[in-house]
Design an enzyme around this catalytic site. Sequence first.
Site, mmCIF file in Angstrom:
data_model
loop_
_atom_site.group_PDB
_atom_site.id
_atom_site.type_symbol
_atom_site.label_atom_id
_atom_site.label_comp_id
_atom_site.label_asym_id
_atom_site.label_seq_id
_atom_site.Cartn_x
_atom_site.Cartn_y
_atom_site.Cartn_z
ATOM 1 N N SER A 66 0.788 -1.232 0.000
ATOM 2 C CA SER A 66 0.000 0.000 0.000
ATOM 3 C C SER A 66 0.818 1.278 0.000
ATOM 4 O O SER A 66 0.259 2.365 -0.171
ATOM 5 C CB SER A 66 -0.960 0.009 1.190
ATOM 6 O OG SER A 66 -2.000 -0.919 0.996
ATOM 7 N N LYS A 69 0.435 3.495 -2.927
ATOM 8 C CA LYS A 69 -0.735 4.380 -3.040
ATOM 9 C C LYS A 69 -0.357 5.852 -2.921
ATOM 10 O O LYS A 69 -1.069 6.718 -3.433
ATOM 11 C CB LYS A 69 -1.772 4.005 -1.976
ATOM 12 C CG LYS A 69 -2.302 2.580 -2.140
ATOM 13 C CD LYS A 69 -3.148 2.147 -0.950
ATOM 14 C CE LYS A 69 -3.596 0.704 -1.095
ATOM 15 N NZ LYS A 69 -4.371 0.231 0.073
ATOM 16 N N TYR A 193 -3.944 -2.424 -10.257
ATOM 17 C CA TYR A 193 -3.840 -2.241 -8.802
ATOM 18 C C TYR A 193 -2.982 -3.329 -8.163
ATOM 19 O O TYR A 193 -2.049 -3.039 -7.401
ATOM 20 C CB TYR A 193 -5.241 -2.228 -8.193
ATOM 21 C CG TYR A 193 -5.247 -2.234 -6.675
ATOM 22 C CD1 TYR A 193 -4.953 -1.065 -5.966
ATOM 23 C CD2 TYR A 193 -5.543 -3.384 -5.959
ATOM 24 C CE1 TYR A 193 -4.948 -1.066 -4.574
ATOM 25 C CE2 TYR A 193 -5.546 -3.385 -4.577
ATOM 26 C CZ TYR A 193 -5.251 -2.235 -3.889
ATOM 27 O OH TYR A 193 -5.246 -2.232 -2.513
ATOM 28 N N TYR A 245 -4.409 3.334 8.133
ATOM 29 C CA TYR A 245 -5.733 2.729 8.277
ATOM 30 C C TYR A 245 -6.337 3.101 9.632
ATOM 31 O O TYR A 245 -6.263 4.253 10.038
ATOM 32 C CB TYR A 245 -5.659 1.209 8.071
ATOM 33 C CG TYR A 245 -4.879 0.818 6.849
ATOM 34 C CD1 TYR A 245 -5.298 1.242 5.588
ATOM 35 C CD2 TYR A 245 -3.710 0.081 6.937
ATOM 36 C CE1 TYR A 245 -4.577 0.900 4.447
ATOM 37 C CE2 TYR A 245 -2.987 -0.264 5.809
ATOM 38 C CZ TYR A 245 -3.428 0.153 4.569
ATOM 39 O OH TYR A 245 -2.710 -0.177 3.453
ATOM 40 N N VAL A 263 1.242 -3.725 3.936
ATOM 41 C CA VAL A 263 1.205 -5.003 4.639
ATOM 42 C C VAL A 263 2.417 -5.879 4.328
ATOM 43 O O VAL A 263 2.564 -6.952 4.900
ATOM 44 C CB VAL A 263 -0.106 -5.772 4.368
ATOM 45 C CG1 VAL A 263 -1.295 -5.007 4.903
ATOM 46 C CG2 VAL A 263 -0.261 -6.098 2.890
#
Length: 311
Positions: A66, A69, A193, A245, A263
């Site tokens: 992530s 992103k 993605y 998160y 992760v």
Amino acid sequence: MITENLETVVAEIAAEMAKRPDRGAVAHYIPELARVGPHAFGIAVIDADGNVFAGGDADVPFSIQSISKVFTLTLALGKIGDRLWRRVGREPSGSPFNSIVQLERECGVPRNPFINAGAIAVTDAILSGHQPREALGEILRFMQFLAADPTIAIDEAVAASEQRTGFRNIALANYMKSFGVLENPVEFTLGVYFHHCAIAMSCRQLAMAGRFLAHSGRNPSTGHSVVSPQRARRINALMLTCGHYDGSGEFAYRVGLPGKSGVGGGVLAIAPGKASIAVWSPGLDPSGNSHLGRLALEGLAKRMGWSIFGV
């Protein structure tokens, strides 16, 4: 003096993290990540002068997941500007990164660009008008450019593993598609993605790629402007409030720096005006963030006085 202090602090943190028995648990739901042992730890810090201070496994590539992103958000904003915010919000979610609950309540619009649904919407914006291979190539070249390293590549085994097991992400994408949030075929958007999340980088490469966010949108070594100072500030703001998160508040409380986790166990953190920092330890806490990574960054920010909230 600061340079000497930083060199000492980084070496001390790497030694401390190597000895800790509490290392978290590796991500088990992506088979390729489940195979990574929890014992690695790496850290790299690049200051405003381009000096690199590294320790532990700083040169071992890992799946950034992530953290990608941050860079897809930067690309998407460059393509369509503030129109992106019609398709994704800017608020913390307070929910797990792969939750579908808020999408149902909020008409398919993801809460922010760093949860999975939000990043899928951002990926869709980059994809529009391109073939998946072209969009993915653009993302990868952008990462290589920022890190000044053309060897950065996608871990195809990780990408394939995510595609085989990414059922929740498939559900999120289809749900958003039903509300018209995604413009492209779901399988195209998800393919891009999964692959950009599977980019592999070392701490040294990742810290280099994030330098523009520490210096008002520009690389201080080359003078090249990546984004405007205003856009860099806003990306950092989103990293601070949404980058971990439902553990984002705890990270802000303990570390006090903008940061984005993955992760795979990596964290990119930004000390505005001072340094770009990357840490990696595969063991995660219950929120899906690197356990030792957060402890290392907390120690670094405290010893260097880098928290944006003061010493």
